[in-house]
Design a protein around this motif. Structure first.
Motif, PDB file in Angstrom:
ATOM      1  N   GLU A 160      50.830  26.949  16.553  1.00 16.13           N
ATOM      2  CA  GLU A 160      50.585  25.622  15.998  1.00 16.13           C
ATOM      3  C   GLU A 160      50.751  24.549  17.072  1.00 16.13           C
ATOM      4  OE1 GLU A 160      52.964  24.917  12.531  1.00 16.13           O
ATOM      5  OE2 GLU A 160      52.399  26.820  11.633  1.00 16.13           O
ATOM      6  N   LYS A 161      51.788  24.698  17.893  1.00 12.15           N
ATOM      7  CA  LYS A 161      52.001  23.754  18.980  1.00 12.15           C
ATOM      8  C   LYS A 161      50.838  23.784  19.966  1.00 12.15           C
ATOM      9  CE  LYS A 161      55.128  22.686  22.825  1.00 12.15           C
ATOM     10  NZ  LYS A 161      56.350  23.082  23.552  1.00 12.15           N
ATOM     11  N   PHE A 162      50.394  24.998  20.310  1.00  6.00           N
ATOM     12  CA  PHE A 162      49.265  25.127  21.235  1.00  6.00           C
ATOM     13  C   PHE A 162      48.009  24.480  20.662  1.00  6.00           C
ATOM     14  CE2 PHE A 162      45.386  27.354  22.479  1.00  6.00           C
ATOM     15  CZ  PHE A 162      45.419  27.200  23.862  1.00  6.00           C
ATOM     16  N   LEU A 163      47.726  24.739  19.388  1.00  7.84           N
ATOM     17  CA  LEU A 163      46.528  24.185  18.767  1.00  7.84           C
ATOM     18  C   LEU A 163      46.568  22.659  18.748  1.00  7.84           C
ATOM     19  CD1 LEU A 163      43.860  24.653  17.264  1.00  7.84           C
ATOM     20  CD2 LEU A 163      45.180  24.764  15.131  1.00  7.84           C
ATOM     21  N   THR A 164      47.721  22.088  18.443  1.00  8.42           N
ATOM     22  CA  THR A 164      47.856  20.631  18.443  1.00  8.42           C
ATOM     23  C   THR A 164      47.595  20.061  19.827  1.00  8.42           C
ATOM     24  OG1 THR A 164      49.453  20.678  16.626  1.00  8.42           O
ATOM     25  CG2 THR A 164      49.413  18.696  17.996  1.00  8.42           C
ATOM     26  N   LEU A 165      48.182  20.674  20.856  1.00  8.83           N
ATOM     27  CA  LEU A 165      47.966  20.221  22.225  1.00  8.83           C
ATOM     28  C   LEU A 165      46.485  20.335  22.606  1.00  8.83           C
ATOM     29  CD1 LEU A 165      51.032  21.867  24.027  1.00  8.83           C
ATOM     30  CD2 LEU A 165      50.705  19.428  23.567  1.00  8.83           C
ATOM     31  N   LEU A 166      45.883  21.466  22.243  1.00 11.30           N
ATOM     32  CA  LEU A 166      44.486  21.710  22.574  1.00 11.30           C
ATOM     33  C   LEU A 166      43.571  20.676  21.924  1.00 11.30           C
ATOM     34  CD1 LEU A 166      42.229  23.526  23.778  1.00 11.30           C
ATOM     35  CD2 LEU A 166      42.347  24.870  21.654  1.00 11.30           C
ATOM     36  N   MET A 167      43.744  20.466  20.630  1.00 11.86           N
ATOM     37  CA  MET A 167      42.860  19.549  19.911  1.00 11.86           C
ATOM     38  C   MET A 167      43.088  18.101  20.338  1.00 11.86           C
ATOM     39  SD  MET A 167      40.972  21.556  18.197  1.00 11.86           S
ATOM     40  CE  MET A 167      40.151  20.515  16.997  1.00 11.86           C
ATOM     41  N   ASN A 168      44.332  17.732  20.605  1.00  8.21           N
ATOM     42  CA  ASN A 168      44.603  16.370  21.077  1.00  8.21           C
ATOM     43  C   ASN A 168      43.946  16.121  22.432  1.00  8.21           C
ATOM     44  OD1 ASN A 168      46.089  15.787  18.804  1.00  8.21           O
ATOM     45  ND2 ASN A 168      48.075  16.038  19.783  1.00  8.21           N
ATOM     46  N   TYR A 169      44.028  17.115  23.314  1.00 12.31           N
ATOM     47  CA  TYR A 169      43.413  16.945  24.626  1.00 12.31           C
ATOM     48  C   TYR A 169      41.886  16.905  24.511  1.00 12.31           C
ATOM     49  CZ  TYR A 169      41.999  17.618  29.443  1.00 12.31           C
ATOM     50  OH  TYR A 169      41.398  17.466  30.665  1.00 12.31           O
ATOM     51  N   MET A 170      41.321  17.779  23.677  1.00 14.64           N
ATOM     52  CA  MET A 170      39.876  17.795  23.508  1.00 14.64           C
ATOM     53  C   MET A 170      39.375  16.475  22.928  1.00 14.64           C
ATOM     54  SD  MET A 170      38.438  20.447  24.720  1.00 14.64           S
ATOM     55  CE  MET A 170      36.831  20.140  23.986  1.00 14.64           C
ATOM     56  N   GLU A 171      40.143  15.878  22.070  1.00 18.14           N
ATOM     57  CA  GLU A 171      39.750  14.597  21.478  1.00 18.14           C
ATOM     58  C   GLU A 171      39.612  13.522  22.553  1.00 18.14           C
ATOM     59  OE1 GLU A 171      41.352  11.459  18.071  1.00 18.14           O
ATOM     60  OE2 GLU A 171      42.112  13.515  18.110  1.00 18.14           O
ATOM     61  N   GLU A 172      40.427  13.644  23.616  1.00 18.82           N
ATOM     62  CA  GLU A 172      40.380  12.671  24.701  1.00 18.82           C
ATOM     63  C   GLU A 172      39.314  13.008  25.747  1.00 18.82           C
ATOM     64  OE1 GLU A 172      44.212  12.571  26.444  1.00 18.82           O
ATOM     65  OE2 GLU A 172      45.226  11.771  24.673  1.00 18.82           O
ATOM     66  N   ALA A 173      39.075  14.321  25.968  1.00 19.14           N
ATOM     67  CA  ALA A 173      38.313  14.734  27.144  1.00 19.14           C
ATOM     68  C   ALA A 173      36.928  15.302  26.877  1.00 19.14           C
ATOM     69  CB  ALA A 173      39.138  15.766  27.935  1.00 19.14           C
ATOM     70  N   TRP A 174      36.546  15.519  25.628  1.00 17.79           N
ATOM     71  CA  TRP A 174      35.321  16.268  25.350  1.00 17.79           C
ATOM     72  C   TRP A 174      34.046  15.581  25.851  1.00 17.79           C
ATOM     73  CZ3 TRP A 174      31.572  14.191  22.099  1.00 17.79           C
ATOM     74  CH2 TRP A 174      31.972  13.119  21.286  1.00 17.79           C
ATOM     75  N   GLN A 175      34.063  14.267  26.008  1.00 17.70           N
ATOM     76  CA  GLN A 175      32.866  13.560  26.471  1.00 17.70           C
ATOM     77  C   GLN A 175      32.678  13.620  27.981  1.00 17.70           C
ATOM     78  OE1 GLN A 175      33.923   9.888  24.205  1.00 17.70           O
ATOM     79  NE2 GLN A 175      31.784   9.942  23.566  1.00 17.70           N
ATOM     80  N   ASN A 176      33.688  14.094  28.686  1.00 17.78           N
ATOM     81  CA  ASN A 176      33.610  14.191  30.145  1.00 17.78           C
ATOM     82  C   ASN A 176      32.714  15.360  30.544  1.00 17.78           C
ATOM     83  OD1 ASN A 176      33.997  14.390  32.899  1.00 17.78           O
ATOM     84  ND2 ASN A 176      36.171  14.913  32.766  1.00 17.78           N
ATOM     85  N   PRO A 177      31.556  15.117  31.149  1.00 19.03           N
ATOM     86  CA  PRO A 177      30.645  16.218  31.503  1.00 19.03           C
ATOM     87  C   PRO A 177      31.221  17.152  32.560  1.00 19.03           C
ATOM     88  CG  PRO A 177      29.895  14.167  32.495  1.00 19.03           C
ATOM     89  CD  PRO A 177      31.016  13.805  31.557  1.00 19.03           C
ATOM     90  N   ASN A 178      32.244  16.704  33.273  1.00 15.92           N
ATOM     91  CA  ASN A 178      32.856  17.532  34.320  1.00 15.92           C
ATOM     92  C   ASN A 178      34.064  18.321  33.827  1.00 15.92           C
ATOM     93  OD1 ASN A 178      31.056  16.523  36.366  1.00 15.92           O
ATOM     94  ND2 ASN A 178      32.257  14.626  36.385  1.00 15.92           N
ATOM     95  N   LEU A 179      34.324  18.299  32.524  1.00 16.45           N
ATOM     96  CA  LEU A 179      35.454  19.037  31.964  1.00 16.45           C
ATOM     97  C   LEU A 179      35.294  20.530  32.214  1.00 16.45           C
ATOM     98  CD1 LEU A 179      38.032  19.108  30.190  1.00 16.45           C
ATOM     99  CD2 LEU A 179      36.511  19.287  28.198  1.00 16.45           C
ATOM    100  N   GLN A 180      36.322  21.151  32.779  1.00 19.94           N
ATOM    101  CA  GLN A 180      36.317  22.575  33.080  1.00 19.94           C
ATOM    102  C   GLN A 180      37.471  23.263  32.351  1.00 19.94           C
ATOM    103  OE1 GLN A 180      33.916  24.011  35.009  1.00 19.94           O
ATOM    104  NE2 GLN A 180      32.966  21.980  35.259  1.00 19.94           N
ATOM    105  N   VAL A 181      37.362  24.576  32.216  1.00 18.37           N
ATOM    106  CA  VAL A 181      38.429  25.348  31.590  1.00 18.37           C
ATOM    107  C   VAL A 181      39.743  25.140  32.333  1.00 18.37           C
ATOM    108  CG1 VAL A 181      39.254  27.678  31.075  1.00 18.37           C
ATOM    109  CG2 VAL A 181      36.856  27.078  30.653  1.00 18.37           C
ATOM    110  N   GLU A 182      39.674  25.039  33.657  1.00 19.36           N
ATOM    111  CA  GLU A 182      40.876  24.825  34.465  1.00 19.36           C
ATOM    112  C   GLU A 182      41.583  23.530  34.068  1.00 19.36           C
ATOM    113  OE1 GLU A 182      37.933  25.640  35.623  1.00 19.36           O
ATOM    114  OE2 GLU A 182      38.317  27.699  36.315  1.00 19.36           O
TER     115      GLU A 182
END
Length: 369
Positions: free
Chosen positions: A263-285
């Motif tokens: 649950e903690k991982f999912l929250t961190l993941l979704m919060n970060y994606m909400e901020e970064a998903w529009q960045n075309p240079n976003l990488q898995v790293e």
């Protein structure tokens, strides 16, 4: 005048009768502070009380409580009365109180929140794009099932409901009924082209300075987002269900139960994606670096929760945002492609077609024809 909800974390020896007396003391002096106590909720098990008060400011509420009995709240947030009623069922005392009669309200504000709805199916699935009329019919039918399990539809978006339940058993059994009903519909019109998703979380309306039920709603939406072949629930849902059901749980093959760590991982993941998903240079790293996970940990967690690779997850997240924007007429196809992080409209169209079996323009035409 604004309306606030405050939270009191009370001691173990406090009972519902004690809280009723404190509420009466507030009502007797509330006019001195320009306040109007509307109602309250008390959770005997969790030792939490929540007061709903119309007041000029938070300071007035604190002063009123302090003068009346000295039990000042731990947190106070401003709320919308209609939203409170939609999630908690009322915004005033169940029975009118008088000075010579003490009405004890033993009613918890703890709620089980279900996010349930449909998404567009992927190409290759037995589900394809759902027609608007079929979606509406299905949502109306699901609303009837929800009502049968004493669920209240607290809010409705285009493709999902947020439903409030007072009982964990009702929430879980409703989810099973919805799942079973949809499986039957899957072979018949009009719901054969939809993909049912369900996520269930639980919690209280006031957590720190966060908006009303924000933590619970956010988690329910996150669970809904990753739901695929399973009903996805928090570990608290399973624990409380077993507590009510002689330490047994329902058919676990239909459920994905997240651990606290997941649950903690999912929250961190979704919060970060909400901020970064529009960045075309976003990488898995970038995901691993910002979430604090190694490449292997990141891969294992994302695959476990979403059944897709990190790269596929990022692309899927962007496509979900894109199809929402197309549905809302939020720009031309090329504009939406760039806005959702794709490097070119042609690559966006290719990814869109791979997932939905049609081009973005075809989907746009179907949506508005």
């Amino acid at each position: 005048m604004p309306i606030f909800m405050d939270r009191h974390d009370v001691s173990e020896n406090v009972t519902a009768a004690h809280v009723a007396q404190l509420h009466q003391q507030d009502l007797k002096i509330q006019d001195q502070f320009g306040c109007r106590g509307l109602t309250y909720w008390f959770d005997e098990d969790r030792k939490m009380a929540f007061c709903l008060i119309e007041a000029p400011s938070k300071k007035n509420i604190i002063a009123m409580h302090n003068t009346a009995h000295g039990e000042v709240p731990n947190q106070i947030i401003e709320v919308n009365a209609q939203v409170v009623e939609s999630f908690l069922g009322r915004i005033k005392d169940p029975v009118s109180e008088t000075d010579d009669h003490l009405t004890i309200i033993d009613d918890s504000a703890f709620r089980f929140i279900m996010a349930v709805g449909f998404i567009i199916g992927e190409v290759g699935d037995r589900y394809g794009p759902m027609e608007e009329r079929g979606l509406l019919t299905c949502m109306q039918t699901l609303g009837g099932i929800i009502a049968n399990f004493d669920g209240t539809i607290a809010s409705q978006e285009k493709d999902y409901f947020l439903v409030s339940f007072q009982s964990v058993s009702q929430a879980v059994l409703c989810a099973l009924e919805l799942y079973s009903t949809f499986e039957t519909w899957a072979e018949n019109a009009p719901c054969e082209r939809g993909h049912l998703k369900i996520g269930i979380s639980a919690g209280v309306p006031v957590e720190g300075e966060r908006p009303f039920f924000e933590d619970v709603i956010e988690q329910a939406r996150n669970l809904f987002f990753i739901a695929s072949e399973h009903i996805v629930v928090s570990h608290e849902i399973k624990r409380l269900y077993k507590q009510e059901s002689l330490n047994t749980f329902v058919d676990e093959s239909l459920f994905l139960v997240l651990s606290p760590t997941e649950e903690k991982f999912l929250t961190l993941l979704m919060n970060y994606m909400e901020e970064a998903w529009q960045n075309p240079n976003l990488q898995v790293e970038d995901l691993g670096k910002n979430l604090g996970y190694s490449k292997s940990q990141l891969y294992r967690n994302i695959v476990r929760l979403t059944e897709m690779s990190p790269n596929a997850f990022i692309k899927n997240y962007r496509l979900n945002q894109a199809i929402d924007k197309i549905g809302k007429k939020a720009g031309q196809i090329a504009e939406i492609a760039y806005e959702t992080g794709f490097n070119s409209p042609s690559y966006f169209a290719k990814c869109f077609h791979e997932r939905y079996g049609m081009s973005p323009s075809e989907y746009q035409h179907r949506s508005f024809s």
